[in-house]
Design an enzyme around this catalytic site. Structure first.
Site, PDB file in Angstrom:
ATOM      1  CG  ASP A  20      -1.916  -1.107   1.249  1.00 44.84           C
ATOM      2  OD1 ASP A  20      -2.220  -1.626   0.154  1.00 44.84           O
ATOM      3  OD2 ASP A  20      -2.384  -1.465   2.343  1.00 44.84           O
ATOM      4  CE  LYS A  21       0.289   8.574  -1.129  1.00 43.26           C
ATOM      5  NZ  LYS A  21      -0.711   9.642  -1.401  1.00 43.26           N
TER       6      LYS A  21
END
Length: 319
Positions: A138-139
């Site tokens: 995830d970012k």
């Protein structure tokens, strides 16, 4: 840009009786099974001057000719974005992704991603599917990732990942005090009402997460987490399901008042931690060329180290 591809081979007798797509995967491992199946469907795979369906069984000894085109993945732009390289050799890169970096270009993030940075670091990655990326973080999850530098290595490492042969460990800081380690075996799928979120649901895909306690604090727990499967947001969803969401998780965290009795410094640290406290800490895999088992670690980022120091100071005041 379309690249012309011409491949030929004679099917060995030992592959007799196998399906065509299985045979092609054995003969041309530098290409993914999905890509080979697409070429069969398009009629670009010829057997003894004729075409076959992917489910037809071969006899052995047939001549295979593949004439097709493939879109090179060079529509993405290379960008001079610094990378934290842990290890590199001709077959793979091991990197430490910072929090805040998107892995792959997509809607709303066409540039400034890990993929753009990889293409600048190694222009040869434009010939590798997804610029060598075989997993996603995830970012706002930091940590270790493996990048394949050739199509052959990409195919092999992707298969190893799917077969759960690549070991991944994470460090996480969660709300609440967990009593012991354990495993979560709950299927994960799209949330039935909030389609941008994932959830534990019986209609989901199997998902297994193992965890053990590193350190307990008065109102939080520091965990070591190991993934057995790789579902979207798996750790975040599973820990939230246990009612121990990750500190700072903007999606799966529970909005509630701060624990009573914590120091002002800890209250400030928690309130200002605006990402999920999750870090991909370690990776163990078999090298695609040498077949040697390799292990790598990525140190905790400064924000999580700082939070742990504040948690430790708060614990001392409660002792």
């Amino acid at each position: 840009m379309l690249k012309s591809i011409h491949l030929t081979a004679v099917i060995p007798k030992e592959l007799a009786g196998k399906r065509l797509d299985q045979v092609l995967a054995s003969l041309f491992p530098e290409h993914s099974r999905a890509r080979l199946q697409e070429w069969i469907r398009k009629g670009d795979v010829h057997i003894d001057h004729g075409t076959m369906s992917q489910r037809l069984r071969v006899k052995g000894g047939e001549q295979i000719v593949i004439d097709t085109t493939h879109a090179e993945e060079n529509s993405w732009t290379a960008e001079n974005i610094p990378l934290q390289i842990i290890h590199e050799d001709p077959a793979l890169l091991i990197i430490n992704k910072p929090a805040g970096m998107v892995v792959h270009p997509g809607a709303g993030n066409p540039q400034h991603t890990l993929l753009n940075a990889l293409l600048h670091y190694d222009a040869g990655l434009k010939t590798v599917p997804r610029a060598g990326i075989i997993q996603r973080l995830d970012k706002d999850t930091s940590g270790i990732m493996v990048i394949a530098r050739t199509p052959e290595c990409h195919t092999q490492l992707t298969a190893e990942m799917q077969a759960r042969k690549i070991k991944r460990e994470y460090q996480a800081i969660v709300t609440g005090v967990m009593t012991a380690g354990g495993s979560i075996d709950k299927p994960i799928g799209r949330h039935p009402q909030k389609r941008t979120r994932m959830a534990v649901t019986q209609r989901g895909k199997p998902a297994v997460t193992h965890y053990r306690i590193i350190r307990k604090f008065p109102a939080h727990t520091h965990l070591l987490v190991q993934l057995e499967t790789g579902r979207t947001h798996q750790i975040r969803v599973h820990l939230a399901y246990l009612r121990h969401p990750l500190v700072g998780d903007p999606v799966y965290g529970v909005r509630r008042s701060l624990p009573k009795g914590i120091t002002p410094a800890l209250a400030l640290a928690i309130q200002s931690f605006h990402r999920q406290a999750l870090h991909a800490h370690a990776l163990t895999l078999r090298h695609p060329d040498t077949h040697e088992t390799l292990s790598f670690t990525a140190p905790l980022p400064d924000d999580m180290k700082h939070l742990l120091v504040i948690l430790e100071n708060d614990a001392r005041q409660h002792s």
